[in-house]
Motif scaffolding. Sequence first.
Motif, short mmCIF file in Angstrom:
data_model
loop_
_atom_site.label_atom_id
_atom_site.label_comp_id
_atom_site.label_asym_id
_atom_site.label_seq_id
_atom_site.Cartn_x
_atom_site.Cartn_y
_atom_site.Cartn_z
N ILE A 1 0.85 -1.19 0.00
CA ILE A 1 0.00 0.00 0.00
C ILE A 1 0.89 1.24 0.00
N ARG A 2 0.68 2.11 -0.95
CA ARG A 2 1.51 3.30 -1.08
C ARG A 2 1.30 4.25 0.11
N SER A 3 2.38 4.56 0.83
CA SER A 3 2.38 5.53 1.93
C SER A 3 1.18 5.34 2.84
N TYR A 4 0.99 4.11 3.32
CA TYR A 4 -0.24 3.78 4.05
C TYR A 4 -0.51 4.71 5.23
N PHE A 5 0.46 4.84 6.13
CA PHE A 5 0.21 5.61 7.36
C PHE A 5 -0.07 7.09 7.07
N ASP A 6 0.38 7.57 5.92
CA ASP A 6 0.14 8.98 5.56
C ASP A 6 -1.20 9.20 4.88
N GLN A 7 -1.86 8.11 4.43
CA GLN A 7 -3.06 8.25 3.62
C GLN A 7 -4.35 7.89 4.35
N ILE A 8 -4.27 7.50 5.61
CA ILE A 8 -5.47 7.09 6.34
C ILE A 8 -6.45 8.26 6.46
N ASP A 9 -7.68 8.01 6.05
CA ASP A 9 -8.73 9.03 6.12
C ASP A 9 -9.26 9.12 7.54
N TRP B 1 -11.26 -2.32 -2.69
CA TRP B 1 -11.43 -1.91 -1.30
C TRP B 1 -10.55 -0.69 -1.00
N CYS B 2 -9.33 -0.71 -1.47
CA CYS B 2 -8.42 0.42 -1.24
C CYS B 2 -8.98 1.70 -1.85
N ALA B 3 -9.49 1.61 -3.08
CA ALA B 3 -10.04 2.80 -3.75
C ALA B 3 -11.21 3.37 -2.97
N ALA B 4 -12.03 2.50 -2.38
CA ALA B 4 -13.19 2.95 -1.63
C ALA B 4 -12.82 3.54 -0.28
N ASN B 5 -11.59 3.29 0.17
CA ASN B 5 -11.16 3.75 1.50
C ASN B 5 -9.97 4.70 1.44
N GLY B 6 -9.80 5.35 0.29
CA GLY B 6 -8.79 6.40 0.18
C GLY B 6 -7.36 5.91 0.11
N LEU B 7 -7.16 4.64 -0.25
CA LEU B 7 -5.82 4.08 -0.33
C LEU B 7 -5.52 3.63 -1.75
N GLN B 8 -4.25 3.34 -2.01
CA GLN B 8 -3.84 2.90 -3.34
C GLN B 8 -2.68 1.93 -3.23
N LEU B 9 -2.76 0.83 -3.98
CA LEU B 9 -1.64 -0.09 -4.04
C LEU B 9 -0.51 0.52 -4.86
N HIS B 10 0.72 0.27 -4.43
CA HIS B 10 1.87 0.77 -5.17
C HIS B 10 1.98 -0.02 -6.47
N PRO B 11 1.87 0.63 -7.63
CA PRO B 11 1.84 -0.11 -8.90
C PRO B 11 3.13 -0.85 -9.22
N GLU B 12 4.27 -0.38 -8.71
CA GLU B 12 5.55 -1.03 -9.02
C GLU B 12 5.93 -2.10 -7.99
N LYS B 13 5.51 -1.91 -6.76
CA LYS B 13 5.90 -2.84 -5.71
C LYS B 13 4.90 -3.97 -5.52
N THR B 14 3.67 -3.81 -6.00
CA THR B 14 2.67 -4.87 -5.91
C THR B 14 2.80 -5.77 -7.12
N ARG B 15 2.85 -7.08 -6.90
CA ARG B 15 3.01 -7.99 -8.02
C ARG B 15 2.29 -9.31 -7.78
N LEU B 16 1.95 -9.98 -8.86
CA LEU B 16 1.31 -11.29 -8.83
C LEU B 16 2.29 -12.30 -9.42
N LEU B 17 2.52 -13.41 -8.72
CA LEU B 17 3.51 -14.36 -9.19
C LEU B 17 3.15 -15.77 -8.76
N GLU B 18 3.74 -16.74 -9.44
CA GLU B 18 3.66 -18.13 -9.00
C GLU B 18 4.99 -18.48 -8.35
#
Length: 455
Positions: free
Chosen positions: A194-202, A300-317
């Motif tokens: 989560i990008r800058s989580y503690f700074d983005q809490i509504d 869920w993040c979008a509805a709660n004012g948060l955003q996943l970091h596009p570069e650090k979040t990844r899907l892998l096997e």
Amino acid sequence: MKSNDESGREWTEQSDPKQAREERWEEWRLLHASPEVWTTRMLAGLRKGIKANKWFSLADKVWRVSTLQAAFDRVKKNQGSAGSDGQTIAAFGANLEANCAKLSEELQSGRYQRQPVKRIMIQKTGGGERPLGIPAVRDRVVETAIRMVIEPIFDVDFSVHSHGFRPGRGCRSALSAVHHQLDSGKLWVVDADIRSYFDQIDHEILLSHVEAKISDGRVLKWLRDLLKTPIFEEYRSWTPEEGSPQGSVLSPLLANLYLDGLDKELEARGIAFVRYADDFVLLCETRQEAEDGLQCVQEWCAANGLQLHPEKTRLLEVTAKEGFDFLGYHFRAANHWPSEKGRKNLRTKLRPKLKRNNGRSLEKTIELINPVLRGWFHYFKYCRRWQLEAVDQWVRMRLRSILRRRRKRKGRGRGADHQRWPNAHFEERGLFSLVKAHESFCESHEVLPIWQGNH
């Protein structure tokens, strides 16, 4: 699925929420609830539920002098520097009874006002800086007292998959849960950030979660004041409009409360996950399930004012060639070992103590680095021997380089230096060996207590 908590006790990840809540309540009753606050009657209410599922009269538990004194003991144990008012822990404790009585009177009369939070920048172990807020000691005492009162109300209903900053849980239980999920065949992973989580809490969303269980107006005001406390940094100050202050005693609890809705959403969809504060992974059996889980988190993040970091979040096997890092360990297929970042952090801590021109005796140098090595081993002992052997070799190479420099030779310790100063030379002078410690650890356990079958 069974695992271990931070003290080594065994606990179970329950699929039945009622049974999980009952077990967590029992743990609070026996181990974690502050006796200065939580009476038998209150614990019974916590177990059976109360009218409208809301707690009303809590402020008087906070401002009790006995609660504030117990809170100071915790603040003192955690140490820390003075806040913006310059008062140290020692200075507050020198006149503890009077200071707690004054705080109690201010809280009761409504005259209590928080001091601005002193903000400093600290080095991150992986490079860069992050902000840290330092509340005044008196405010840390009040925050701790509030946490002693309200934490059980929320914690008993938190997800069993949430491990960070919760009594009786922590990194060990989180890492164990990840291992078990991978071992069960859930090899499609969403490694989320989560990008800058503690700074983005509504603030309003967070307070609405608090108000769902607490209706004591004074406690709600203290929490709102906490979020709106002015921040002082060098020659400027400002009042935050969002975020939870890192460094606050209550910040970890509030951060977990904010993400509890995400935990419940993932549980409702049957998606396995392990969360440690804002660091979490989803563990799935198929790629489609992982993609659905990732979409769930994004929505869920979008509805709660948060955003996943596009570069650090990844899907892998997870395979023998590809894996992911979590809480300092690298997971790949059926194995795990200290991540590259974890090894780099150790080298960063040791290098200042292992400079070739440090001027200290070998024995003194070893005395300085041993506590660092012991602490690192305590966390990373649940891995294979060869990973620790590489660290031992690096440490001895640095020590040989120091001795080589004292003979007016340049470069790293190598070649004939291994005969000149063999491994036994350092062992005789008390150097802590990760490999030797690991051998001793394995001899005392038929299987490792957390990650079975991984000696």
